[in-house]
Design an enzyme around this catalytic site. Structure first.
Site, PDB file in Angstrom:
ATOM      1  N   PRO A   1       0.740  -1.234  -0.095  1.00  0.00           N
ATOM      2  CA  PRO A   1      -0.001   0.019  -0.011  1.00  0.00           C
ATOM      3  C   PRO A   1       0.942   1.283  -0.007  1.00  0.00           C
ATOM      4  CG  PRO A   1      -0.895  -1.605   1.565  1.00  0.00           C
ATOM      5  CD  PRO A   1       0.480  -2.021   1.085  1.00  0.00           C
ATOM      6  N   TYR A   2       1.852   1.288   0.686  1.00  0.00           N
ATOM      7  CA  TYR A   2       2.714   2.419   0.898  1.00  0.00           C
ATOM      8  C   TYR A   2       3.479   2.585  -0.455  1.00  0.00           C
ATOM      9  CZ  TYR A   2       6.960   4.922   1.695  1.00  0.00           C
ATOM     10  OH  TYR A   2       8.330   5.939   1.720  1.00  0.00           O
ATOM     11  N   MET A   3       3.895   1.480  -1.040  1.00  0.00           N
ATOM     12  CA  MET A   3       4.619   1.679  -2.602  1.00  0.00           C
ATOM     13  C   MET A   3       3.502   2.140  -3.569  1.00  0.00           C
ATOM     14  SD  MET A   3       7.871   1.202  -1.955  1.00  0.00           S
ATOM     15  CE  MET A   3       9.148   0.282  -2.779  1.00  0.00           C
TER      16      MET A   3
ATOM     17  N   LYS B   1       3.150   5.679  -3.098  1.00  0.00           N
ATOM     18  CA  LYS B   1       4.277   6.475  -3.655  1.00  0.00           C
ATOM     19  C   LYS B   1       4.161   6.608  -5.088  1.00  0.00           C
ATOM     20  CE  LYS B   1       6.553   8.007   0.047  1.00  0.00           C
ATOM     21  NZ  LYS B   1       6.503   9.317   0.180  1.00  0.00           N
TER      22      LYS B   1
END
Length: 210
Positions: free
Chosen positions: A124-126, A129
């Protein structure tokens, strides 16, 4: 020619603010709570209290460029990743563009272009980004995207690399080296619409971030 630092109270943000202030670079640290102010005030660093999940546009007053190093952190869920790392970044790009700022410096992540290849908990973070970077590229806002490898708390060496080929596959970079890289980029105002991978290595900041 003040630089607004979004995410100033984070681990990279604090190191960058201290370095920039020591170098005489005018900055404004955007922080969420008054309780975070003393650390900055003790060092003579200007602050603006503003929340990425609320109206934060007043923090941009009289600023010329932005460093975005905010993150929801490892202890929150995908909901905060969406609201901070993705939508917060998008709103910050919009605010910078609408106010005519000269540049937007985004701290992203190495390999953000392929979120599915990341460990499951980081996907989810990537993805956030990846989408925030794509929005910045398409916005027309002059920008620099910095793509650090896996972050560590090792001391800053100020020696870096731009590819895994230079590091024999080691994908690490200290937060201190990221802070030093940001200081170099903030000063190098001629750099626009550029993207840099950043790893611990053997070369100078000027060689890697030229």
């Amino acid at each position: 020619m003040t630089t607004l630092v979004i995410g100033a109270n984070g681990q990279i943000g604090r190191q960058f603010c201290a370095l920039a202030h020591a170098a005489g670079e005018p900055i404004r640290a955007m922080i969420r709570h008054p309780g975070q102010q003393p650390w900055f005030e003790e060092r003579g660093i200007e602050t603006a209290i503003a929340d990425l999940e609320d109206d934060f546009t007043h923090a941009f007053d009289d600023c010329d460029q932005v460093v975005f190093t905010a993150g929801s952190g490892p202890h929150t869920g995908p909901d905060k990743t969406l609201l901070i790392d993705l939508y917060g970044a998008i709103r910050a790009v919009d605010a910078a563009r609408e106010r005519g700022l000269s540049r937007f410096l985004m701290v992203s992540a190495m390999r953000a272009e392929n979120p599915q290849a990341a460990p499951e908990k980081l996907r989810p973070y990537m993805a956030a980004k990846f989408a925030a970077d794509a929005y910045l590229r398409a916005s027309g806002m002059p920008h620099v995207i910095l793509e650090p490898g896996r972050l560590t708390d090792d001391p800053a060496s100020e020696r870096v690399a731009a590819s895994l080929e230079e590091t024999d596959g080691e994908n690490r970079v200290s937060r201190g080296n990221v802070a030093h890289a940001l200081l170099h980029l903030v000063k190098a105002r001629e750099l626009v619409d550029r993207e840099f991978v950043l790893l611990d290595g053997q070369r100078s900041m000027a060689e890697v971030l030229g």
